[in-house]
Design an enzyme around this catalytic site. Structure first.
Site, PDB file in Angstrom:
ATOM      1  N   ASP A  60     -10.438  58.801 -74.349  1.00 51.98           N
ATOM      2  CA  ASP A  60     -10.279  59.238 -75.739  1.00 51.98           C
ATOM      3  C   ASP A  60      -9.864  58.062 -76.630  1.00 51.98           C
ATOM      4  O   ASP A  60     -10.332  57.934 -77.767  1.00 51.98           O
ATOM      5  CB  ASP A  60      -9.236  60.362 -75.806  1.00 51.98           C
ATOM      6  N   GLU A  96      -4.739  67.431 -97.646  1.00 51.82           N
ATOM      7  CA  GLU A  96      -6.034  67.989 -97.223  1.00 51.82           C
ATOM      8  C   GLU A  96      -6.158  69.432 -97.712  1.00 51.82           C
ATOM      9  O   GLU A  96      -5.212  70.218 -97.604  1.00 51.82           O
ATOM     10  CB  GLU A  96      -6.103  67.914 -95.694  1.00 51.82           C
ATOM     11  N   GLN A 151      -4.663  64.702 -85.428  1.00 50.83           N
ATOM     12  CA  GLN A 151      -4.500  66.141 -85.273  1.00 50.83           C
ATOM     13  C   GLN A 151      -3.007  66.428 -85.443  1.00 50.83           C
ATOM     14  O   GLN A 151      -2.179  65.543 -85.187  1.00 50.83           O
ATOM     15  CB  GLN A 151      -4.965  66.523 -83.858  1.00 50.83           C
ATOM     16  N   HIS A 158      -0.160  62.527 -93.841  1.00 50.82           N
ATOM     17  CA  HIS A 158      -1.294  63.329 -94.317  1.00 50.82           C
ATOM     18  C   HIS A 158      -0.923  64.800 -94.113  1.00 50.82           C
ATOM     19  O   HIS A 158      -0.674  65.224 -92.983  1.00 50.82           O
ATOM     20  CB  HIS A 158      -2.545  62.976 -93.499  1.00 50.82           C
ATOM     21  N   ASP A 217     -17.012  70.896 -84.330  1.00 48.79           N
ATOM     22  CA  ASP A 217     -17.003  71.776 -83.155  1.00 48.79           C
ATOM     23  C   ASP A 217     -18.258  72.638 -83.168  1.00 48.79           C
ATOM     24  O   ASP A 217     -18.851  72.866 -84.221  1.00 48.79           O
ATOM     25  CB  ASP A 217     -15.745  72.647 -83.173  1.00 48.79           C
ATOM     26  N   SER A 226      -1.057  61.885 -98.408  1.00 52.21           N
ATOM     27  CA  SER A 226      -2.390  62.377 -98.755  1.00 52.21           C
ATOM     28  C   SER A 226      -2.414  63.868 -98.431  1.00 52.21           C
ATOM     29  O   SER A 226      -1.630  64.329 -97.598  1.00 52.21           O
ATOM     30  CB  SER A 226      -3.480  61.620 -97.997  1.00 52.21           C
ATOM     31  N   HIS A 232      -7.869  64.634 -77.192  1.00 46.55           N
ATOM     32  CA  HIS A 232      -8.812  65.690 -77.558  1.00 46.55           C
ATOM     33  C   HIS A 232      -9.023  66.572 -76.325  1.00 46.55           C
ATOM     34  O   HIS A 232      -9.162  66.059 -75.211  1.00 46.55           O
ATOM     35  CB  HIS A 232     -10.126  65.049 -78.017  1.00 46.55           C
ATOM     36  N   LYS A 289     -14.860  54.154 -82.800  1.00 46.04           N
ATOM     37  CA  LYS A 289     -14.989  54.640 -84.186  1.00 46.04           C
ATOM     38  C   LYS A 289     -14.483  53.572 -85.167  1.00 46.04           C
ATOM     39  O   LYS A 289     -15.063  53.369 -86.225  1.00 46.04           O
ATOM     40  CB  LYS A 289     -14.209  55.956 -84.365  1.00 46.04           C
ATOM     41  N   PHE A 334      -3.956  78.188 -82.600  1.00 47.70           N
ATOM     42  CA  PHE A 334      -4.657  77.012 -83.093  1.00 47.70           C
ATOM     43  C   PHE A 334      -4.304  75.797 -82.231  1.00 47.70           C
ATOM     44  O   PHE A 334      -5.177  75.021 -81.828  1.00 47.70           O
ATOM     45  CB  PHE A 334      -4.255  76.809 -84.557  1.00 47.70           C
ATOM     46  N   TYR A 337     -14.918  70.270 -94.060  1.00 44.84           N
ATOM     47  CA  TYR A 337     -16.313  70.695 -93.958  1.00 44.84           C
ATOM     48  C   TYR A 337     -16.321  71.834 -92.955  1.00 44.84           C
ATOM     49  O   TYR A 337     -15.850  71.656 -91.823  1.00 44.84           O
ATOM     50  CB  TYR A 337     -17.091  69.499 -93.414  1.00 44.84           C
TER      51      TYR A 337
HETATM   52  P1  FAD Z   1     -15.315  62.527 -81.447  1.00 46.94           P
HETATM   53  O1  FAD Z   1     -14.494  61.354 -81.842  1.00 46.94           O
HETATM   54  O2  FAD Z   1     -16.795  62.356 -81.413  1.00 46.94           O
HETATM   55  O3  FAD Z   1     -14.807  62.963 -79.995  1.00 46.94           O
HETATM   56  C1  FAD Z   1     -15.053  64.272 -79.504  1.00 46.94           C
HETATM   57  C2  FAD Z   1     -14.869  64.322 -78.003  1.00 46.94           C
HETATM   58  O4  FAD Z   1     -15.959  63.699 -77.358  1.00 46.94           O
HETATM   59  C3  FAD Z   1     -13.636  63.602 -77.480  1.00 46.94           C
HETATM   60  O5  FAD Z   1     -13.174  64.306 -76.381  1.00 46.94           O
HETATM   61  C4  FAD Z   1     -14.164  62.240 -77.076  1.00 46.94           C
HETATM   62  O6  FAD Z   1     -13.335  61.610 -76.135  1.00 46.94           O
HETATM   63  C5  FAD Z   1     -15.532  62.608 -76.534  1.00 46.94           C
HETATM   64  N1  FAD Z   1     -16.575  61.581 -76.690  1.00 46.94           N
HETATM   65  C6  FAD Z   1     -16.779  60.765 -77.741  1.00 46.94           C
HETATM   66  N2  FAD Z   1     -17.873  59.999 -77.536  1.00 46.94           N
HETATM   67  C7  FAD Z   1     -18.375  60.356 -76.338  1.00 46.94           C
HETATM   68  C8  FAD Z   1     -19.519  59.959 -75.576  1.00 46.94           C
HETATM   69  N3  FAD Z   1     -20.358  59.022 -76.018  1.00 46.94           N
HETATM   70  N4  FAD Z   1     -19.727  60.569 -74.399  1.00 46.94           N
HETATM   71  C9  FAD Z   1     -18.889  61.529 -73.939  1.00 46.94           C
HETATM   72  N5  FAD Z   1     -17.803  61.955 -74.610  1.00 46.94           N
HETATM   73  C10 FAD Z   1     -17.546  61.379 -75.793  1.00 46.94           C
HETATM   74  N6  FAD Z   1     -13.737  69.882 -87.921  1.00 46.94           N
HETATM   75  C11 FAD Z   1     -14.627  70.399 -88.806  1.00 46.94           C
HETATM   76  O7  FAD Z   1     -15.562  71.123 -88.423  1.00 46.94           O
HETATM   77  N7  FAD Z   1     -14.531  70.131 -90.150  1.00 46.94           N
HETATM   78  C12 FAD Z   1     -13.559  69.324 -90.647  1.00 46.94           C
HETATM   79  O8  FAD Z   1     -13.484  69.105 -91.871  1.00 46.94           O
HETATM   80  C13 FAD Z   1     -12.595  68.762 -89.749  1.00 46.94           C
HETATM   81  N8  FAD Z   1     -11.612  67.942 -90.187  1.00 46.94           N
HETATM   82  C14 FAD Z   1     -10.750  67.365 -89.296  1.00 46.94           C
HETATM   83  C15 FAD Z   1      -9.789  66.456 -89.751  1.00 46.94           C
HETATM   84  C16 FAD Z   1      -8.897  65.852 -88.872  1.00 46.94           C
HETATM   85  C17 FAD Z   1      -7.878  64.860 -89.404  1.00 46.94           C
HETATM   86  C18 FAD Z   1      -8.947  66.181 -87.479  1.00 46.94           C
HETATM   87  C19 FAD Z   1      -7.974  65.568 -86.527  1.00 46.94           C
HETATM   88  C20 FAD Z   1      -9.912  67.071 -87.015  1.00 46.94           C
HETATM   89  C21 FAD Z   1     -10.825  67.668 -87.891  1.00 46.94           C
HETATM   90  N9  FAD Z   1     -11.832  68.538 -87.461  1.00 46.94           N
HETATM   91  C22 FAD Z   1     -12.731  69.073 -88.357  1.00 46.94           C
HETATM   92  C23 FAD Z   1     -11.916  68.934 -86.038  1.00 46.94           C
HETATM   93  C24 FAD Z   1     -12.898  68.048 -85.234  1.00 46.94           C
HETATM   94  O9  FAD Z   1     -14.206  68.219 -85.698  1.00 46.94           O
HETATM   95  C25 FAD Z   1     -12.778  68.475 -83.775  1.00 46.94           C
HETATM   96  O10 FAD Z   1     -11.505  68.143 -83.292  1.00 46.94           O
HETATM   97  C26 FAD Z   1     -13.882  67.984 -82.848  1.00 46.94           C
HETATM   98  O11 FAD Z   1     -13.762  68.699 -81.625  1.00 46.94           O
HETATM   99  C27 FAD Z   1     -13.820  66.511 -82.510  1.00 46.94           C
HETATM  100  O12 FAD Z   1     -14.156  65.728 -83.568  1.00 46.94           O
HETATM  101  P2  FAD Z   1     -13.965  64.119 -83.499  1.00 46.94           P
HETATM  102  O13 FAD Z   1     -14.473  63.565 -84.750  1.00 46.94           O
HETATM  103  O14 FAD Z   1     -12.605  63.782 -83.069  1.00 46.94           O
HETATM  104  O15 FAD Z   1     -14.988  63.809 -82.288  1.00 46.94           O
END
Ligand code: FAD
Length: 304
Positions: A162, A18, A180, A270, A110, A16, A153, A169, A220, A50
C-alpha cells in the site's frame, strides 16, 4: 495548568474542508449555509467528492465551480476511475481545467456494487489511482492530491504494498496525500514515519472526521479499514438517543486528536464536514482558526 488546552497553537494552522454534492434542494440549502459559515475561516482549499461509480459527475462539477466562484477559495474536484473510459475521464478533466479548476483529488473509487465487493477496472479505463494521476498530468498541469491509508487500504496485499502504491501516486505527480479518517494518532504517526523512510516527502494531511453518529461511524470504519478504539466506544456509549451530547463529545474528541497531532508537528488538517458547519467551526475555533472579517464581508448572502 497542565491542561493541553493551555498550550497555545500557532496562527498558521492550515485547514481544508470536504463537501459532497447535494442531491435535493433541501440538501443544497444545508450545504450553502455550511459554506457560508466555513468560508470565512479561509481554508487552504475546499473539495467536493465524486459519487460512487461516477454518479454525481454533473453535480460535483456544478458544486466545485460554484464554490470556487462564490467564495474565491481554490476548489478541488474529486475524480475516480470507476465506470468510465480514459477518454471520458480526460474529457471531464479538460472541462474542469477550462472552468478554472486547477486541483483534482484523484482516486480509484469503489465498485458501484459496494465498498466490500471486488474491484474490476473498467475496460479501457484507468485501473488505479496512480494511472489516473499520470493521465491527468497528460491533460493539464493540475495540482493533484491522492488518498492515503494510515491503517492500510482494506484491499491492499500488505501495508508495504500500500505504501509502494502511495509512492507511485506521488511519483506520477501528486503533491499531497489526504488520509482516510482515523482515531489512532499513533497509527498515523507511524505511517508518516514509514512514508518518510520510503522517500515520500509530500504533506500527508490527516483527514479528520468529527463523529456525530457513532453507529454509522462503526459501519463506515469497518468498510474502509479504520479502527475504532475501545475508548471511543466508551465515550459514545449510552448516547444513542442524545444527539446534543454526542455533538459535544464529537467536538472534544476531534480537538484532542488535532492537538495531539499538532504536538507531533502536524500543521494541516482536512475536515470531512459532511456538509455541516457547526462541528467543524467549533473545532477550528478551538484550534485558533477563526473567521477573517474581510473574507466574511466579501461573501454573498447565504442561500435561504
Ligand atoms: P488506489 O490508490 O488505486 O488503491 C486501491 C487499492 O488497490 C489499494 O489496496 C492498493 O494497494 C491497491 N493497488 C493499487 N495499485 C495496484 C496495482 N497495480 N495492482 C494491485 N493492487 C493495486 N471514493 C469515491 O468514490 N469518491 C470520492 O470522492 C472519494 N474521495 C475520497 C477522499 C479521500 C481523502 C479518501 C481517503 C478516499 C476517498 N474515496 C472516494 C474512497 C476511495 O475511492 C476508496 O478508498 C478506494 O477503495 C481506493 O481509492 P484509492 O484512490 O486509494 O485507490
Amino acid at each position: 495548568t497542565g491542561l493541553r488546552l493551555d498550550v497555545p497553537l500557532p496562527a498558521d494552522l492550515a485547514v481544508s474542508f470536504e463537501f459532497f454534492p447535494p442531491k435535493t434542494e433541501k440538501m443544497e440549502q444545508t450545504l450553502w449555509q455550511a459554506v457560508h459559515k466555513l468560508a470565512p475561516l479561509r481554508p487552504e482549499f475546499v473539495s467536493v467528492t465524486y459519487g460512487a461509480g461516477g454518479t454525481t459527475r454533473e453535480r460535483t462539477h456544478a458544486t466545485v465551480c460554484r464554490l470556487q466562484k462564490e467564495t474565491g477559495i481554490p476548489a478541488a474536484a474529486h475524480l475516480t476511475c470507476v465506470g468510465a473510459t480514459r477518454e471520458e475521464i480526460d474529457a471531464i478533466a479538460r472541462t474542469y481545467w477550462d472552468s478554472g479548476i486547477r486541483h483534482i483529488v484523484a482516486l480509484r473509487g469503489d465498485p458501484p456494487t459496494g465498498v466490500g465487493t471486488a474491484y474490476e477496472p473498467h475496460p479501457g479505463g484507468y485501473a488505479y489511482a496512480a494511472d489516473l494521476v499520470e493521465g491527468l498530468k497528460r491533460v493539464a498541469d493540475f495540482e493533484i492530491s491522492v488518498a492515503a491509508y494510515p491503517e492500510s487500504h482494506p484491499q491492499a496485499a500488505s501495508a508495504a504494498h500500500d505504501l509502494d502504491n502511495l509512492k507511485r501516486k506521488i511519483d506520477a505527480g501528486a503533491t499531497r496525500a489526504i488520509t482516510q479518517f482515523f482515531f489512532d494518532v499513533g497509527a498515523y504517526m507511524g505511517f508518516v514515519e514509514r512514508a518518510a523512510a520510503a522517500g515520500i516527502t509530500v504533506p500527508i494531511v490527516p483527514g479528520i472526521l468529527p463523529i456525530t453518529n457513532f453507529t454509522r461511524a462503526i459501519e463506515f470504519a469497518g468498510s474502509c479499514g479504520a479502527a475504532i478504539p475501545p475508548w471511543m466506544a466508551d465515550l459514545f456509549s449510552g448516547l444513542d438517543d442524545d444527539p446534543d451530547t454526542r455533538q459535544l463529545v464529537a467536538a472534544t474528541v476531534a480537538v484532542e486528536q488535532c492537538r495531539l497531532l499538532h504536538a507531533e508537528g502536524i500543521g494541516n488538517f482536512h475536515f470531512y464536514t459532511l456538509n455541516r458547519a457547526e462541528l467543524t467551526v467549533g473545532i477550528c475555533h478551538m484550534l485558533g482558526v477563526r473567521p477573517k472579517r474581510e473574507a466574511a464581508e466579501a461573501l454573498p448572502a447565504a442561500a435561504s
